[in-house]
Design an enzyme around this catalytic site. Structure first.
Site, mmCIF file in Angstrom:
data_model
loop_
_atom_site.group_PDB
_atom_site.id
_atom_site.type_symbol
_atom_site.label_atom_id
_atom_site.label_comp_id
_atom_site.label_asym_id
_atom_site.label_seq_id
_atom_site.Cartn_x
_atom_site.Cartn_y
_atom_site.Cartn_z
ATOM 1 N N GLU A 1 -1.184 -5.185 9.075
ATOM 2 C CA GLU A 1 -0.356 -4.512 9.716
ATOM 3 C C GLU A 1 -0.859 -4.524 11.256
ATOM 4 O O GLU A 1 -1.920 -4.523 11.552
ATOM 5 C CB GLU A 1 -0.230 -2.911 9.499
ATOM 6 C CG GLU A 1 0.532 -2.776 8.009
ATOM 7 C CD GLU A 1 0.770 -1.226 7.987
ATOM 8 O OE1 GLU A 1 0.459 -0.383 8.708
ATOM 9 O OE2 GLU A 1 1.104 -0.921 6.892
ATOM 10 N N ASP B 1 -1.360 -6.547 -0.166
ATOM 11 C CA ASP B 1 -1.227 -5.843 1.100
ATOM 12 C C ASP B 1 -2.408 -5.170 1.422
ATOM 13 O O ASP B 1 -3.152 -4.420 0.478
ATOM 14 C CB ASP B 1 -0.165 -4.688 0.816
ATOM 15 C CG ASP B 1 0.504 -4.107 2.155
ATOM 16 O OD1 ASP B 1 0.275 -4.720 3.201
ATOM 17 O OD2 ASP B 1 1.232 -3.217 2.165
ATOM 18 N N ASP C 1 0.743 -1.421 -0.117
ATOM 19 C CA ASP C 1 -0.100 -0.036 -0.043
ATOM 20 C C ASP C 1 0.798 1.303 -0.055
ATOM 21 O O ASP C 1 0.530 2.263 0.203
ATOM 22 C CB ASP C 1 -1.013 -0.005 1.054
ATOM 23 C CG ASP C 1 -0.315 0.018 2.605
ATOM 24 O OD1 ASP C 1 0.895 0.088 2.574
ATOM 25 O OD2 ASP C 1 -1.060 0.107 3.581
ATOM 26 N N SER C 2 2.258 1.070 0.072
ATOM 27 C CA SER C 2 2.956 2.343 -0.117
ATOM 28 C C SER C 2 2.933 2.904 -1.545
ATOM 29 O O SER C 2 3.181 4.098 -1.967
ATOM 30 C CB SER C 2 4.560 1.748 -0.110
ATOM 31 O OG SER C 2 4.868 0.478 -0.723
ATOM 32 N N LYS D 1 -1.011 -9.384 3.318
ATOM 33 C CA LYS D 1 -0.273 -8.874 4.457
ATOM 34 C C LYS D 1 -1.295 -7.870 5.258
ATOM 35 O O LYS D 1 -1.998 -7.382 4.360
ATOM 36 C CB LYS D 1 0.989 -8.215 4.033
ATOM 37 C CG LYS D 1 1.883 -7.561 5.223
ATOM 38 C CD LYS D 1 3.261 -7.110 4.858
ATOM 39 C CE LYS D 1 3.300 -5.556 4.205
ATOM 40 N NZ LYS D 1 2.595 -4.477 5.103
ATOM 41 N N GLU E 1 9.456 -3.463 10.666
ATOM 42 C CA GLU E 1 9.747 -2.087 10.086
ATOM 43 C C GLU E 1 10.573 -1.176 10.903
ATOM 44 O O GLU E 1 9.660 -1.006 12.040
ATOM 45 C CB GLU E 1 8.761 -1.493 9.508
ATOM 46 C CG GLU E 1 9.083 -0.197 8.601
ATOM 47 C CD GLU E 1 8.131 0.408 7.491
ATOM 48 O OE1 GLU E 1 7.067 -0.414 7.373
ATOM 49 O OE2 GLU E 1 8.111 1.491 7.139
HETATM 50 O O1 KIV Z 1 3.574 -1.141 1.652
HETATM 51 C C1 KIV Z 1 4.612 -1.369 1.807
HETATM 52 O O2 KIV Z 1 5.531 -1.221 0.959
HETATM 53 C C2 KIV Z 1 5.083 -2.161 2.668
HETATM 54 C C3 KIV Z 1 6.777 -2.444 3.188
HETATM 55 C C4 KIV Z 1 7.207 -1.166 3.620
HETATM 56 C C5 KIV Z 1 6.915 -3.524 3.945
HETATM 57 O O3 KIV Z 1 4.436 -2.452 3.735
#
Ligand code: KIV
Length: 311
Positions: free
Chosen positions: A130, A98, A59-60, A128, A197
């Protein structure tokens, strides 16, 4: 190469798709696991060809490709568009979808539904999420529904505001205990791997030894079982703020800027396109066309039966 060129995923028939047992084996054998983020088809193809083990459609993307100032605004529908493109470029790395902020916190049903969309609509292998806390329950529910889950502790960008900003976590004993508890709870809930992280190297060193699942670090030192970097950070594409843990392996933004700047100059100077970029026509066809254009009876505007020529 043009937008009409056909691309195919570079196949390395020697390389087997990366599976969960393979990741567990890599931890046991102390073979570092390589993970990168990717948000589009060409980047996924490069990750494939470079032989990385895991690709995270993270989600970055909210920041690196959509231009938001944090990861929270991106929706699951937006992420699915990106993840589908990444899927088309990958064969062997494990693809991680994510779960974006707001797509899993409300209930176990919501979390399962969102995870299933990643698997069914984008072909992701795993998802994934968080944090600890309520996310532990969500992870357990998704795992029970048959979808492997990766956890993420330490600096969790979706809740960076609550953590006091984008800064390292676990720098006090209390904070480090919280990270340990969250990681152990996520492992007990069935997570197959956990991202650490922005966690002090000494803390991750202790925790990696306590956890049986692979730990993938980003700003967590060298003791983790693998590393992940954000695509735009590692290649120097993103002009935004750079975290302490980023190492740039290329400076593509400068090259892109140089390339687009040169293109703009050449268009303005009529140096591009050159003769070699144009199409030819047989002289007699051109002559016939000229005769037609020059005849006096030609109406000011004319249409007709146009047949598209293949380019
Ligand atoms: O969204 C992302 O890029 C991440 C990484 C920093 C692990 O969660």
């Amino acid at each position: 190469m043009s937008s009409h060129t056909q691309h195919t995923v570079e196949d390395n028939p020697e390389r087997e798709p990366v599976t969960l047992p393979r990741l567990a084996e890599m931890k046991l054998n102390a073979e570092p696991i390589v993970m990168v983020t990717a948000y589009d088809y060409p980047s996924a193809g490069i990750a494939e060809e470079a032989g990385v083990d895991m690709v995270l459609c993270g989600d970055s993307a909210a920041m690196t490709v959509l231009g938001h100032s944090s990861t929270t605004p991106v929706s699951l529908d937006e992420m699915l568009v990106l993840a589908r493109a990444v899927r088309r470029g990958l064969r062997t790395p494990m693809l991680v979808g994510d779960l974006p902020f707001g797509s899993y916190e409300r209930s176990n049903d919501q979390a399962i539904e969102s995870a299933m969309r990643y698997v069914k609509e984008a072909g992701c292998d795993v998802v994934k999420l968080e944090r600890g806390g309520i996310s532990v329950e969500r992870a357990r529910a998704i795992v029970r529904a048959g979808i492997p889950v990766m956890g993420h502790v330490g600096l969790t960008p979706q809740t960076a505001t609550a953590l006091g900003g984008f800064k390292a976590q676990g720098k006090t004993a209390d904070q480090a205990v919280r990270i340990a508890e969250e990681a152990l709870a996520l492992q007990a809930a069935g997570c197959f791997s956990i991202v650490f992280e922005a966690v002090p190297t000494a803390i991750s060193e202790v925790l990696v030894a306590k956890l049986s699942v692979p730990v993938i670090g980003i700003g967590a030192g060298v003791a983790t079982d693998g590393q992940v970097l954000v695509w735009h950070d590692l290649l120097g594409i993103y002009g935004g703020r750079q975290a302490k843990f980023v190492k740039r392996y290329a400076n593509l933004r400068e090259e892109m800027l140089e390339g687009v700047g040169r293109y703009a100059r050449e268009v303005r100077e009529r140096a591009f396109p050159g003769a070699e970029h144009g199409y030819s026509i047989e002289p007699e066809e051109l002559e016939a066309f000229r005769r037609y254009i020059e005849q006096e009876s030609l109406p000011a505007s004319f249409g007709g039966d146009w047949t598209a020529t293949e380019i």
